[in-house]
Design an enzyme around this catalytic site. Sequence first.
Site, PDB file in Angstrom:
ATOM      1  N   ASP B  97       9.670  34.783  49.599  1.00 31.49           N
ATOM      2  CA  ASP B  97       8.354  33.180  50.968  1.00 31.49           C
ATOM      3  C   ASP B  97       6.755  33.133  49.715  1.00 31.49           C
ATOM      4  O   ASP B  97       7.549  32.787  48.788  1.00 31.49           O
ATOM      5  CB  ASP B  97       7.306  34.401  51.696  1.00 31.49           C
ATOM      6  CG  ASP B  97       6.452  35.340  51.045  1.00 31.49           C
ATOM      7  OD1 ASP B  97       7.188  35.491  49.957  1.00 31.49           O
ATOM      8  OD2 ASP B  97       6.577  36.504  50.962  1.00 31.49           O
ATOM      9  N   ASP B 270      13.644  37.280  59.221  1.00 29.85           N
ATOM     10  CA  ASP B 270      13.825  38.275  58.243  1.00 29.85           C
ATOM     11  C   ASP B 270      12.697  39.599  58.556  1.00 29.85           C
ATOM     12  O   ASP B 270      11.975  38.734  59.904  1.00 29.85           O
ATOM     13  CB  ASP B 270      13.197  38.065  56.492  1.00 29.85           C
ATOM     14  CG  ASP B 270      11.338  37.149  56.897  1.00 29.85           C
ATOM     15  OD1 ASP B 270      11.539  36.468  57.693  1.00 29.85           O
ATOM     16  OD2 ASP B 270      10.808  38.771  56.846  1.00 29.85           O
ATOM     17  N   CYS B 308      29.431  52.689  64.553  1.00 28.44           N
ATOM     18  CA  CYS B 308      29.343  51.482  63.325  1.00 28.44           C
ATOM     19  C   CYS B 308      30.539  52.022  62.429  1.00 28.44           C
ATOM     20  O   CYS B 308      30.834  53.767  62.333  1.00 28.44           O
ATOM     21  CB  CYS B 308      27.748  52.707  62.669  1.00 28.44           C
ATOM     22  SG  CYS B 308      27.391  51.776  61.675  1.00 28.44           S
ATOM     23  N   CYS B 310      29.900  51.859  59.181  1.00 33.30           N
ATOM     24  CA  CYS B 310      28.934  51.688  57.436  1.00 33.30           C
ATOM     25  C   CYS B 310      28.855  52.826  56.790  1.00 33.30           C
ATOM     26  O   CYS B 310      29.261  53.730  57.208  1.00 33.30           O
ATOM     27  CB  CYS B 310      27.300  52.102  58.088  1.00 33.30           C
ATOM     28  SG  CYS B 310      26.602  53.274  58.546  1.00 33.30           S
ATOM     29  N   CYS B 313      27.371  55.907  58.520  1.00 31.86           N
ATOM     30  CA  CYS B 313      28.116  56.829  59.549  1.00 31.86           C
ATOM     31  C   CYS B 313      30.171  57.462  59.030  1.00 31.86           C
ATOM     32  O   CYS B 313      30.314  58.206  59.331  1.00 31.86           O
ATOM     33  CB  CYS B 313      28.335  55.578  60.243  1.00 31.86           C
ATOM     34  SG  CYS B 313      26.550  55.727  61.398  1.00 31.86           S
ATOM     35  N   HIS B 339      22.609  52.391  56.386  1.00 27.83           N
ATOM     36  CA  HIS B 339      22.258  52.228  58.790  1.00 27.83           C
ATOM     37  C   HIS B 339      21.573  51.265  58.973  1.00 27.83           C
ATOM     38  O   HIS B 339      22.186  50.299  60.006  1.00 27.83           O
ATOM     39  CB  HIS B 339      22.343  53.796  58.624  1.00 27.83           C
ATOM     40  CG  HIS B 339      22.307  53.453  60.478  1.00 27.83           C
ATOM     41  ND1 HIS B 339      23.531  53.373  61.226  1.00 27.83           N
ATOM     42  CD2 HIS B 339      22.230  53.596  61.102  1.00 27.83           C
ATOM     43  CE1 HIS B 339      23.739  53.370  62.293  1.00 27.83           C
ATOM     44  NE2 HIS B 339      22.982  53.402  62.337  1.00 27.83           N
TER      45      HIS B 339
END
Lengths: 375, 375
Positions: B97, B270, B308, B310, B313, B339
């Site tokens: 930014d 974002d 999930c 990930c 998980c 996660h």
Amino acid sequence: MNSQRQSPFTLFHQSSESKARCGQVDTLHGSINTPVFMPVGTQATVKSVTPENLTELGAQIILGNTYHLFIRPGHKLIQKFGGLHKFMNWNKPILTDSGGFQIFSLKDLATITEDGAAFKSHLDGSKLFLSPEDAIKVQEALGSDIMMVLDTCIPYPATRQETQDATDLTSRWALRCRKSQSNTGQLLFGIVQGGMYPDLRKQAAHELIEIGFDGYAMGGLSVGEPKNLMHDMTEATIEHLPKEYPIYLMGVGTPEDLMEGVYRGVDMFDCVMPTRNARNGMLFTSQGKLVIKNSRYRDDNRPLDERCSCYTCRNYSRAYLRHLFTCREILAYQLNSIHNLHYYCSLMTDIRKSIADDRFLAFRKNFYEQREIST
Amino acid sequence: MNSQRQSPFTLFHQSSESKARCGQVDTLHGSINTPVFMPVGTQATVKSVTPENLTELGAQIILGNTYHLFIRPGHKLIQKFGGLHKFMNWNKPILTDSGGFQIFSLKDLATITEDGAAFKSHLDGSKLFLSPEDAIKVQEALGSDIMMVLDTCIPYPATRQETQDATDLTSRWALRCRKSQSNTGQLLFGIVQGGMYPDLRKQAAHELIEIGFDGYAMGGLSVGEPKNLMHDMTEATIEHLPKEYPIYLMGVGTPEDLMEGVYRGVDMFDCVMPTRNARNGMLFTSQGKLVIKNSRYRDDNRPLDERCSCYTCRNYSRAYLRHLFTCREILAYQLNSIHNLHYYCSLMTDIRKSIADDRFLAFRKNFYEQREIST
């Protein structure tokens, strides 16, 4: 009792130059090569790192604190989840302490009687009690590979009478621990107390050997006494311990302490120092300590240690690590902890190699010489 | 200027049912598939995770905050180290930014003039200044793949005159940014302000298009206005933006906000929400939010989200995550952040697939229906 089981220890090589030795300890979750350093995972996590980090940095076994797990989340919860290994996703060996040292550290919150230790939770002040039998029951519920007997720690300095009383009680508790053990295949280590009195250390060692354990630990060292006294007590204890069993120096210590322990015949070590110092920005390197917040590292593009192969040193500069630490970013604690634990574990790997090659004294000499060079 | 370069955007598929679209944005460090969520890495680290974690959880591009990096460790230091990518060990695209939003957030510490923004460091109070030209110079030093123009953010609510003045100034600054840009290959996006006034949004869009940018962002949304108003302003802005360029909705938002943004034609998002909420113990799941400290999870052996895939998980139970969070263990922040970021990134992957298969509306309907089921 003296109904000794077969020792879990196999000797690979005994240094011809010193008492240093390398070998292997067999446990339910696999074998560990000794001498070994055990990272401390107090609350079912080695602070700031994942189990995969631990495997990559070379950890073979970690330590869990029974006192903390007993209080939170509770050994029964962990047992319900299949034990500490499954709960925390770590499939290699785990050693649990008995809780004795932490209860001892509570001081005013704890009362020791013949029966056991009455204490108040440091979290909510609730009244709790741990007998020698409880300490075993809790560790069996946790499912650790190596359990420790409940002992009474002795402060430094302590009078001979205090030391005698605490050492005698530890021996009586050790017998109760051994008798209450179930047939789980978990190993149980005795703990030699005896304070700074060589004859009491000898007495304690003989009493434990008479009971018979799978390994022998030295407790009550690195509690504020001078380094030389710690080394003397280590020597005075080890000479009375059976060489067929693993020998563990509890709560020790600096890299130099590890080197001196190995020199005197120690097989196993644990200490919070690598992780705690990492979180405080103090990094271990082959050339000594490095305080990462120091402004000299502001634009230093080198890794923490140019001889280090850890994840942190392969990927990040001192300048970046200083930036993260200055910003108190969580990644700072992760990267610093990975480096310090890798330093400890790879030091032990190098020590094992040097013993196997029968060049431990030269290795030790070189270790000290390197640390005289400033970073 | 209107010396428009070729657009970095390639359209793969335009939904036949809505304005949703999927495509690709090409940058110096590779291409990103859109719609995309960009994890926020304010201080040269996405809080609590490593670059390897980010790659594994599916992040394609991250965001760095120019204001923070300008103040600490400084863009010149980062430039000396070969840019932000090398400094932080992240080889995929980075968007920075301009610092405008953070300076705006400083309120009393900042003074906006025609020249630029005078402000005091939130760290030590030192006086600093950032002109539109400075914002580009700093971002060129950081070496980000996508740079943003310096804009003046508009609070909510704001009068029409305040909004008009700030929007006009943003357009003049946008031109100065574009003129000062070097030939580095870095992309530069304009930022449409205009507050909650559709005609000012339209005016701003046209002024930016006249200058010509590599992409167009919508700023000044998700600043406290009602959700419906945010959606209306998104629609009122997008209709004036060229469809050949990537469209970025800044600082947004919840999973539902992402879904609604995509529905209205947004390509890039974002937000700090997945990482910040993770550190506060609020986890995103396919069935809605989960507050991990809740006692109902004390002995819950299920993963956070059974759908999930990930790292968290795959390896840890809710009970373990609750234990870590209760103990304030650093690993809690790591596992929760992994996660939540995975949730955001995989949601975008699923959204892209549904657009490519031209079934986005059905996907969106199902997304909302699942969230009505309680965990």
